[in-house]
Design a protein around this motif. Structure first.
Motif, PDB file in Angstrom:
ATOM      1  N   ILE A 174       0.907  -1.215  -0.191  1.00  0.00           N
ATOM      2  CA  ILE A 174      -0.045  -0.124   0.250  1.00  0.00           C
ATOM      3  C   ILE A 174       0.929   1.325  -0.049  1.00  0.00           C
ATOM      4  O   ILE A 174       0.542   2.193  -0.850  1.00  0.00           O
ATOM      5  CB  ILE A 174      -1.060  -0.051   1.143  1.00  0.00           C
ATOM      6  CG1 ILE A 174      -1.940  -1.244   0.897  1.00  0.00           C
ATOM      7  CG2 ILE A 174      -1.648   1.320   1.399  1.00  0.00           C
ATOM      8  CD1 ILE A 174      -2.914  -1.495   2.183  1.00  0.00           C
ATOM      9  N   GLU A 187       0.101   3.697  -2.980  1.00  0.00           N
ATOM     10  CA  GLU A 187      -0.861   4.877  -2.705  1.00  0.00           C
ATOM     11  C   GLU A 187       0.143   6.162  -2.981  1.00  0.00           C
ATOM     12  O   GLU A 187       0.930   6.701  -2.178  1.00  0.00           O
ATOM     13  CB  GLU A 187      -1.222   4.803  -1.020  1.00  0.00           C
ATOM     14  CG  GLU A 187      -2.358   5.413  -0.417  1.00  0.00           C
ATOM     15  CD  GLU A 187      -2.355   6.777  -0.723  1.00  0.00           C
ATOM     16  OE1 GLU A 187      -3.067   7.612  -1.404  1.00  0.00           O
ATOM     17  OE2 GLU A 187      -1.446   7.380   0.108  1.00  0.00           O
ATOM     18  N   ALA A 209      -7.479   0.152  -0.841  1.00  0.00           N
ATOM     19  CA  ALA A 209      -6.005  -0.046  -0.825  1.00  0.00           C
ATOM     20  C   ALA A 209      -5.797  -1.275  -0.443  1.00  0.00           C
ATOM     21  O   ALA A 209      -4.983  -2.078  -1.056  1.00  0.00           O
ATOM     22  CB  ALA A 209      -5.338   1.108  -0.411  1.00  0.00           C
TER      23      ALA A 209
END
Lengths: 217, 118
Positions: free
Chosen positions: A54, A58, B28
């Protein structure tokens, strides 16, 4: 017997704290958690691997949204006032709608704010992106409440003894984020330049914005 | 580190110039699980792209507005289906787990971490 409470309506927000103190997770959140715990149990994934992935990917809902908000508040007194009285609307006005109620808490020369969620890592993700791994860790969550000064010291932030530290425990309904003080020596800088000084940690309250000299490095 | 998956092979992945875009943390999380399972070899990236596009087509056939907001719902469904197909979990086990998480969350007073169900 009172009638059973009707179920809360859940849409896109990830969860809700129940009025009795428990937490009602959304259906989609439960499915994600169920899948992850089965995969972890069977050894297919490791939570740390997921966190690392992530962090790699991200980019978009990142702290730069929050930096934009903070820089605007530093340069526009009317916006600052709006942000402190209705952060959800003020943040949405810059193009970052979030769903949850956001509350901005402003640092002053005598008061420093720190955000935490002792329950489950509620996080003001519309402005700050996804929470860093340490934010979700049990030690941070418990120590931030019991020993905020010690936590800040661990992050390299040694506040003067006279500064009062306020700890804000986020919930799904109210997500706090810190409006740090504008650093010295930034007179005449425009909004874009100021935004580069605003770090994620300064909006969580475990750090301060960069000085122009630090940003230049 | 293992190979980075070819994200460009995925249909309609919400992206901007810098990479994938997520609308919420769970998205996510779901994204990362698929990448991790592919790296682990549970399925190939081509298999993943197929499963995902099947879900998206299926959803569109049933009136999904296809605005990108529901993308990760299809993603999660594809992930659940592949995990079942590969024999990692049964639908019953997943449902049982979700129910256990629900109970754990409801029983946890605010201020304490939700302990994952055993």
């Amino acid at each position: 017997m009172p009638p059973a409470r009707p179920p809360h309506a859940h849409h896109d927000h990830d969860h809700d704290h129940d009025h009795d103190g428990g937490t009602q997770l959304s259906e989609i959140d439960l499915r994600v958690r169920a899948l992850e715990s089965v995969l972890v149990e069977k050894g297919y994934v490791h939570p740390a691997t997921l966190d690392a992935l992530i962090e790699t990917y991200e980019k978009k809902i990142g702290p730069r949204n929050g930096a934009h908000v903070v820089a605007r508040a530093w340069t526009d007194p009317a916006y600052r006032e709006w942000l402190l009285s209705d952060a959800t609307a003020a943040i949405a006005a810059l193009g970052y709608p979030g769903g949850q109620s956001m509350v901005a808490v402003a640092n002053t020369p005598t008061e420093h704010n720190l955000i935490v969620c002792t329950l489950c890592s509620c996080y003001p993700w519309p402005v700050l992106g996804l929470p860093p791994v340490w934010y979700k860790s049990a030690p941070y969550r418990s120590r931030a409440v019991l020993d905020p000064r010690g936590v800040l010291k661990d992050f390299g932030l040694d506040l003067p003894p006279g500064t009062q530290i306020k700890v804000w425990d986020s919930t799904a309904e109210i997500r706090y984020f810190v409006l740090p003080e504008r650093p010295e020596g930034t007179d005449g800088m425009d909004e874009a330049a100021l935004a580069r000084l605003v770090t994620r940690d300064s909006m969580i309250g475990v750090g301060l914005p960069l000085t122009p000299a630090q940003a230049a490095q | 580190m293992s190979t980075r998956p070819a994200l460009s092979e995925l249909p309609d992945l919400p992206c901007d110039a810098e990479g994938p875009v997520f609308g919420a943390p769970w998205e996510a999380q779901a994204f990362a699980m698929a990448v991790a399972l592919q790296q682990k070899g549970l399925f190939s990236w081509t298999e993943w792209a197929d499963a995902l596009s099947t879900e998206i087509r299926h959803a569109q056939a049933h009136g999904d507005p296809d605005t990108g907001e529901t993308y990760y719902r299809h993603w999660l469904r594809a992930l659940e289906r592949l995990v079942v197909e590969k024999g990692v979990a049964t639908p019953g086990r997943l449902a049982e787990r979700a129910a256990a998480w629900n109970r754990a969350a409801l029983e946890t007073p605010h201020g304490r971490p939700i302990v994952p169900p055993a």
